[in-house]
Design an enzyme around this catalytic site. Structure first.
Site, mmCIF file in Angstrom:
data_model
loop_
_atom_site.group_PDB
_atom_site.id
_atom_site.type_symbol
_atom_site.label_atom_id
_atom_site.label_comp_id
_atom_site.label_asym_id
_atom_site.label_seq_id
_atom_site.Cartn_x
_atom_site.Cartn_y
_atom_site.Cartn_z
ATOM 1 N N GLU A 184 8.788 28.698 -35.355
ATOM 2 C CA GLU A 184 9.984 28.157 -35.955
ATOM 3 C C GLU A 184 10.482 26.954 -35.162
ATOM 4 O OE1 GLU A 184 11.314 29.105 -38.770
ATOM 5 O OE2 GLU A 184 10.416 31.063 -38.861
ATOM 6 N N LYS A 215 11.781 36.710 -23.931
ATOM 7 C CA LYS A 215 12.088 36.010 -23.204
ATOM 8 C C LYS A 215 13.000 34.652 -23.661
ATOM 9 C CE LYS A 215 10.824 31.613 -21.631
ATOM 10 N NZ LYS A 215 12.243 31.282 -21.257
ATOM 11 N N CYS A 227 18.839 23.833 -35.727
ATOM 12 C CA CYS A 227 17.369 23.233 -36.192
ATOM 13 C C CYS A 227 17.499 23.114 -37.823
ATOM 14 C CB CYS A 227 16.452 24.348 -36.104
ATOM 15 S SG CYS A 227 16.758 25.862 -36.628
ATOM 16 N N SER A 249 11.332 23.930 -29.719
ATOM 17 C CA SER A 249 10.849 22.414 -30.032
ATOM 18 C C SER A 249 9.486 22.241 -30.717
ATOM 19 C CB SER A 249 11.136 21.577 -28.916
ATOM 20 O OG SER A 249 10.421 21.793 -27.850
ATOM 21 N N GLU A 288 14.660 14.320 -34.521
ATOM 22 C CA GLU A 288 15.516 15.201 -34.303
ATOM 23 C C GLU A 288 16.329 14.761 -33.203
ATOM 24 O OE1 GLU A 288 14.460 19.151 -33.039
ATOM 25 O OE2 GLU A 288 15.594 19.996 -34.591
HETATM 26 P P1 NAD Z 1 12.496 24.491 -26.097
HETATM 27 O O1 NAD Z 1 11.068 24.235 -26.935
HETATM 28 O O2 NAD Z 1 12.524 23.332 -24.984
HETATM 29 O O3 NAD Z 1 12.472 25.959 -25.534
HETATM 30 C C1 NAD Z 1 12.235 27.076 -26.330
HETATM 31 C C2 NAD Z 1 11.802 28.208 -25.671
HETATM 32 O O4 NAD Z 1 10.760 27.949 -25.030
HETATM 33 C C3 NAD Z 1 12.651 28.391 -24.464
HETATM 34 O O5 NAD Z 1 12.915 29.816 -24.184
HETATM 35 C C4 NAD Z 1 11.720 27.627 -23.069
HETATM 36 O O6 NAD Z 1 11.992 28.393 -22.058
HETATM 37 C C5 NAD Z 1 10.146 28.302 -23.836
HETATM 38 N N1 NAD Z 1 9.272 27.297 -23.439
HETATM 39 C C6 NAD Z 1 9.548 26.066 -23.027
HETATM 40 N N2 NAD Z 1 8.403 25.645 -22.441
HETATM 41 C C7 NAD Z 1 7.522 26.444 -22.668
HETATM 42 C C8 NAD Z 1 5.977 26.602 -22.640
HETATM 43 N N3 NAD Z 1 5.109 25.811 -21.869
HETATM 44 N N4 NAD Z 1 5.384 27.647 -22.886
HETATM 45 C C9 NAD Z 1 6.017 28.927 -23.321
HETATM 46 N N5 NAD Z 1 7.472 28.792 -23.433
HETATM 47 C C10 NAD Z 1 8.023 27.793 -23.275
HETATM 48 O O7 NAD Z 1 13.768 24.263 -27.015
HETATM 49 P P2 NAD Z 1 15.090 24.342 -26.848
HETATM 50 O O8 NAD Z 1 15.239 23.203 -26.388
HETATM 51 O O9 NAD Z 1 15.457 25.657 -26.370
HETATM 52 O O10 NAD Z 1 15.660 24.558 -28.270
HETATM 53 C C11 NAD Z 1 15.812 23.231 -29.229
HETATM 54 C C12 NAD Z 1 14.672 23.382 -30.168
HETATM 55 O O11 NAD Z 1 14.616 24.500 -30.761
HETATM 56 C C13 NAD Z 1 14.927 22.076 -31.054
HETATM 57 O O12 NAD Z 1 13.861 21.375 -31.282
HETATM 58 C C14 NAD Z 1 15.256 22.879 -32.538
HETATM 59 O O13 NAD Z 1 14.943 22.441 -33.891
HETATM 60 C C15 NAD Z 1 14.440 24.096 -32.296
HETATM 61 N N6 NAD Z 1 14.999 25.362 -33.103
HETATM 62 C C16 NAD Z 1 14.363 25.823 -34.269
HETATM 63 C C17 NAD Z 1 14.761 26.522 -34.944
HETATM 64 C C18 NAD Z 1 14.218 27.288 -36.064
HETATM 65 O O14 NAD Z 1 14.402 28.417 -36.344
HETATM 66 N N7 NAD Z 1 13.211 26.507 -36.706
HETATM 67 C C19 NAD Z 1 16.114 27.360 -34.445
HETATM 68 C C20 NAD Z 1 16.613 27.068 -33.541
HETATM 69 C C21 NAD Z 1 16.066 26.133 -32.608
#
Ligand code: NAD
Length: 455
Positions: free
Chosen positions: A229, A154, A263, A208, A356
């Site tokens: 992650e 997804k 991240c 996140s 962050e």
């Molecule tokens: P997000 O957590 O909002 O979304 C990530 C994914 O989760 C998306 O596909 C989203 O549709 C899905 N999602 C959202 N709500 C959900 C739920 N209730 N149940 C299941 N899935 C759900 O994150 P974002 O805004 O897309 O990305 C930014 C964040 O990702 C930042 O905090 C960043 O640090 C983190 N990030 C971490 C890494 C790593 O490897 N540690 C890498 C890239 C980004």
């Protein structure tokens, strides 16, 4: 079926529309994956390796198309996007080496032979964010498939295009129907359904920390395996005995790469007090010269933020009275632009240094000695990446070992390589991606005892 309008962040225009998946589509994708699993796990290791190599080659054949899609949809400089797609191909190539190397053990026991096998989990749900859409997807898809699992991927709603392309490329490359399925839809609907689905054995999530907490909680009902992650607030520690010019030259890409939506961003620069003035003097031209603009312009080094919401969030960390020491350029007009911004000096307890930001804003935090540097670096809920700059080798290793973080580099910005483990300490996550370690999270160990001297 309703659609998702895919926005181009550099123009704020609709780039295209794609069908919006919902619960029904997730259930259908899981059912396809479940049906495909018995045959996929039975594909010989050599043939599975060959299919992953073919998928890698297919990605390379479409390299420019995928890079252009990613650059436009995620707003990243085309040069960066090309590098990311190259890493996607490399990731499939690397894990093509895995099926024939998923080794078990034999264990000395009485009365027979004891052996272990690395078994696939079944159907795995992979949920990825918008900042490195296809790259992060490949870090999960490649080891999952190599280990014999079937996948439901997804992508983030904001950036579904390259994942949808990957699904097509996989079929073209010869992967059987149902082995790799993509559902593009909202996280609160599709992601949640994957987390709750009884036929999904594992969730691998990047995103996140807040959403990650919900996923970890949601997965307990079906005792799913979960790897996470999550976010970061990494420290870039610069000692006065370092090559301060080199540290300052490297600092912008360590935090403004991908417009800070990374991240691994080293968004706290801890500088030994005596070197702060020299460091800022060297940093200033490097920040002011960053070319911010059209992602498709070859000269661009930084693009826009992903959305208006993201820009608003980032702006909230730079109020009128913020200690802005350096501010770079940003275009006028349409596009979610935000200038590279250096705040100095900042206390480690200030909001901008604690949370962050996920945008091009960095805090410079002075420290007095090694002990304080390590304490400040560790005073965070996160622990994902980091750097140490010093010419003292023993100190470099002492600090690298003492900082509570999953990856750290000495006199370098590097966080990620296909062949080395990547992941977080503390609230930056659970588990490791990339390298051989990732395969542990897509397999179960099975122990088999074969009685040779009676039962
Ligand atoms: P997000 O957590 O909002 O979304 C990530 C994914 O989760 C998306 O596909 C989203 O549709 C899905 N999602 C959202 N709500 C959900 C739920 N209730 N149940 C299941 N899935 C759900 O994150 P974002 O805004 O897309 O990305 C930014 C964040 O990702 C930042 O905090 C960043 O640090 C983190 N990030 C971490 C890494 C790593 O490897 N540690 C890498 C890239 C980004």
């Amino acid at each position: 079926m309703s659609t998702i309008e895919v926005i181009e962040p550099a123009t704020e225009q609709v780039m295209t529309e794609v069908p919006r998946a919902g619960i029904e589509e997730v259930d259908a994708a899981v059912a396809r994956a479940k049906a495909a699993f018995p045959a996929w796990r039975a594909v010989s290791p050599g043939d599975r390796a060959g299919l992953l190599l073919d998928l890698s080659a297919a990605v390379e054949d479409c390299h420019e198309t995928l890079a252009q899609l990613e650059a436009r949809n995620a707003g990243k400089p085309i040069g960066d996007a090309r590098g990311e797609i190259e890493m996607v191909a490399e990731t499939f190539r690397y894990y093509a080496g895995a099926p024939e190397r998923l080794l078990g053990r034999t264990i000395p026991v009485a009365g027979g032979v004891d052996m272990t096998f690395r078994e696939p989990l079944g159907v795995v749900g992979l949920i990825v964010p918008w900042n490195f859409p296809l790259t992060i997807a490949s870090w999960k898809v490649a080891p999952a498939l190599a280990a014999g699992n079937c996948v439901v991927l997804k992508p983030a709603e904001l950036t579904p295009l390259t994942a949808l392309e990957l699904e097509v490329l996989a079929l073209d490359a010869g992967l059987p129907e149902g082995v790799l399925n993509v559902v593009a839809g909202p996280g609160s609907v599709c992601g949640r359904r994957l987390v709750e689905h009884p036929d999904v054995a594992k969730i691998a999530f990047t995103g996140s920390t807040e959403v990650g907490r919900g996923i970890a909680a949601g997965a307990t009902a079906t005792i799913k395996r979960v790897t996470l992650e999550l976010g970061g607030k990494s420290a870039n520690v610069v000692f006065a005995d370092a090559d301060v010019e080199a540290a300052a030259a490297a600092a912008p890409s360590a935090v403004f790469g991908n417009a800070g939506q990374d991240c691994c961003a080293r968004s706290r620069i801890l500088v030994e007090r005596g070197a702060v003035d020299d460091f800022l003097a060297a940093l200033q031209p490097a920040v002011e010269e960053i070319a911010v603009g059209d992602p498709l312009d070859e000269a661009t080094q930084m693009g826009p933020l992903i959305s208006a919401d993201q820009r608003e969030t980032v702006a909230s960390y730079v109020p009128e009275d913020a200690p802005v020491a350096i501010r770079g350029r940003a275009p006028e007009g349409p596009g979610y632009w935000f200038p590279p911004t250096v705040l100095a000096p900042v206390a480690n307890s200030d909001r901008a240094a604690v949370e962050e930001i996920f945008g091009p804003v960095v805090c410079v935090i002075p420290f007095d000695d090694e002990e304080e540097a390590v304490r400040l670096a560790n005073e965070t809920i996160y622990g994902l990446s980091g750097s140490v700059w010093t010419r003292d080798g023993a100190r470099a290793l002492r600090v690298a070992r003492a900082v509570e973080t999953g990856v750290i580099s000495i006199n370098s910005n590097t966080s990620v390589r296909v062949s080395t483990p990547f992941g977080g300490f503390k609230q930056s996550g659970v588990g490791r991606e990339l390298g051989p370690d990732a395969l542990d999270h897509y397999t179960e160990v099975k122990n088999v005892y074969y009685a040779t001297e009676g039962s």
